[in-house]
Design an enzyme around this catalytic site. Structure first.
Site, mmCIF file in Angstrom:
data_model
loop_
_atom_site.group_PDB
_atom_site.id
_atom_site.type_symbol
_atom_site.label_atom_id
_atom_site.label_comp_id
_atom_site.label_asym_id
_atom_site.label_seq_id
_atom_site.Cartn_x
_atom_site.Cartn_y
_atom_site.Cartn_z
ATOM 1 N N SER A 253 0.923 -1.157 0.028
ATOM 2 C CA SER A 253 -0.027 -0.023 -0.152
ATOM 3 C C SER A 253 0.995 1.179 -0.006
ATOM 4 C CB SER A 253 -0.877 -0.138 1.214
ATOM 5 O OG SER A 253 -1.775 0.826 0.871
ATOM 6 N N ASN A 254 0.309 2.468 0.384
ATOM 7 C CA ASN A 254 1.053 3.630 0.353
ATOM 8 C C ASN A 254 0.762 4.507 1.522
ATOM 9 O OD1 ASN A 254 -1.069 5.425 -0.387
ATOM 10 N ND2 ASN A 254 -0.993 3.844 -2.396
ATOM 11 N N ARG A 255 1.370 5.373 1.838
ATOM 12 C CA ARG A 255 0.950 6.257 2.847
ATOM 13 C C ARG A 255 -0.323 7.003 2.908
ATOM 14 N NH1 ARG A 255 5.075 5.682 6.422
ATOM 15 N NH2 ARG A 255 7.432 5.031 5.395
ATOM 16 N N SER A 256 -1.089 7.280 2.034
ATOM 17 C CA SER A 256 -2.263 8.011 1.969
ATOM 18 C C SER A 256 -3.307 7.606 3.157
ATOM 19 C CB SER A 256 -3.083 7.676 0.624
ATOM 20 O OG SER A 256 -4.408 8.201 0.617
#
Ligand code: CTP
Ligand code: CA
Length: 221
Positions: free
Chosen positions: A33-36
């Site tokens: 995933s990512n940091r959003s």
């Protein structure tokens, strides 16, 4: 009363917002995933609702509460977000793609949890569909707003995305600035228009950025 309820300048408009990051499964317990965190997209959904729009929010997993009076569709992966967007975009007058969609997903999702073994393993990834590019190719009369998350060459990269994805407006996010980008309650962005205009905004709460994006949309067409 008028002052209390504010301007309903989006009354009668249908606004589709995507928010949050996607999760790309590796095995039953792991994902990429990512940091959003979804804050920017949720702020836009709330602002549009407050201004009288009928709002649909397609959201990746977040810790944020669903805004009241907003129709929320929960998705996990980029593929799921794409399916939901394809179901919804035809009814929308305005589409705002604030989501941080994973560009790649694992080629294989194993059915069992991957056991640890060798000192080093690798994971093969394959491209996800570009949802915003699809929307740009099937734009019709809709107003299409994208985001650009950059750590270098902000203007050049954002400009390219604006063009390639056939957007009316791109919100360029310089992730190296303090108080900008993922996880924080403020943002520092530049608005780039299809006609070449650029409006740089100072650091401000995401809700205020959201309202300025909506103000700007009303000036288009
Ligand atoms: N986007 C999308 N589908 C993808 C990737 C991105 O719809 N598979 C959308 C995002 O929601 C955002 C815009 O495209 O509105 C730009 O995302 P960004 O990650 O900044 O750009 P990319 O085009 O993915 O290019 P890169 O990551 O290589 O910079
Ligand atoms: Ca990307």
């Amino acid at each position: 009363i008028y002052l209390l309820v504010g301007m309903k300048d989006f009354a009668g408009k249908k606004v589709l917002v995507t928010a949050g990051g996607t999760r790309e499964a590796i095995d039953p317990v792991r994902f990429i995933s990512n940091r959003s965190t979804g804050k920017m997209g949720y702020a836009i959904a709330e602002a549009a609702r407050d201004r009288g729009a009928e709002v649909t929010l397609i959201s990746g997993p977040t810790t944020l509460e669903a805004p009241r009076d907003v129709r929320k569709i929960e998705v996990e992966s980029a593929d799921e977000m794409f399916e939901a967007v394809k179901q919804e975009y035809l009814q929308a007058d305005v589409v705002i793609k604030a989501a941080a969609v994973a560009d790649y997903k694992p080629v294989v999702v194993t059915r069992q949890k991957i056991k640890k073994g060798p000192d080093s393993i690798s994971l093969e990834l394959t491209r996800n569909p570009d949802i915003l590019e699809f929307l740009g190719q099937n734009k019709g009369d809709r107003i299409l707003v994208g985001f650009a998350a950059e750590t270098e060459n902000l203007m050049e990269n954002a400009q390219k995305k604006l063009k390639k994805k056939n957007l009316d407006l791109i919100v360029a996010n310089d992730l190296t600035l303090e108080g900008a980008g993922f996880g924080v309650d403020t943002n520092v962005v530049k608005l780039l228009f299809a006609d070449g205009r650029v409006i740089p905004l100072e650091k401000m709460p995401k809700r205020q950025v959201a309202d300025i994006i909506l103000d700007t949309i009303l000036t288009l067409k």
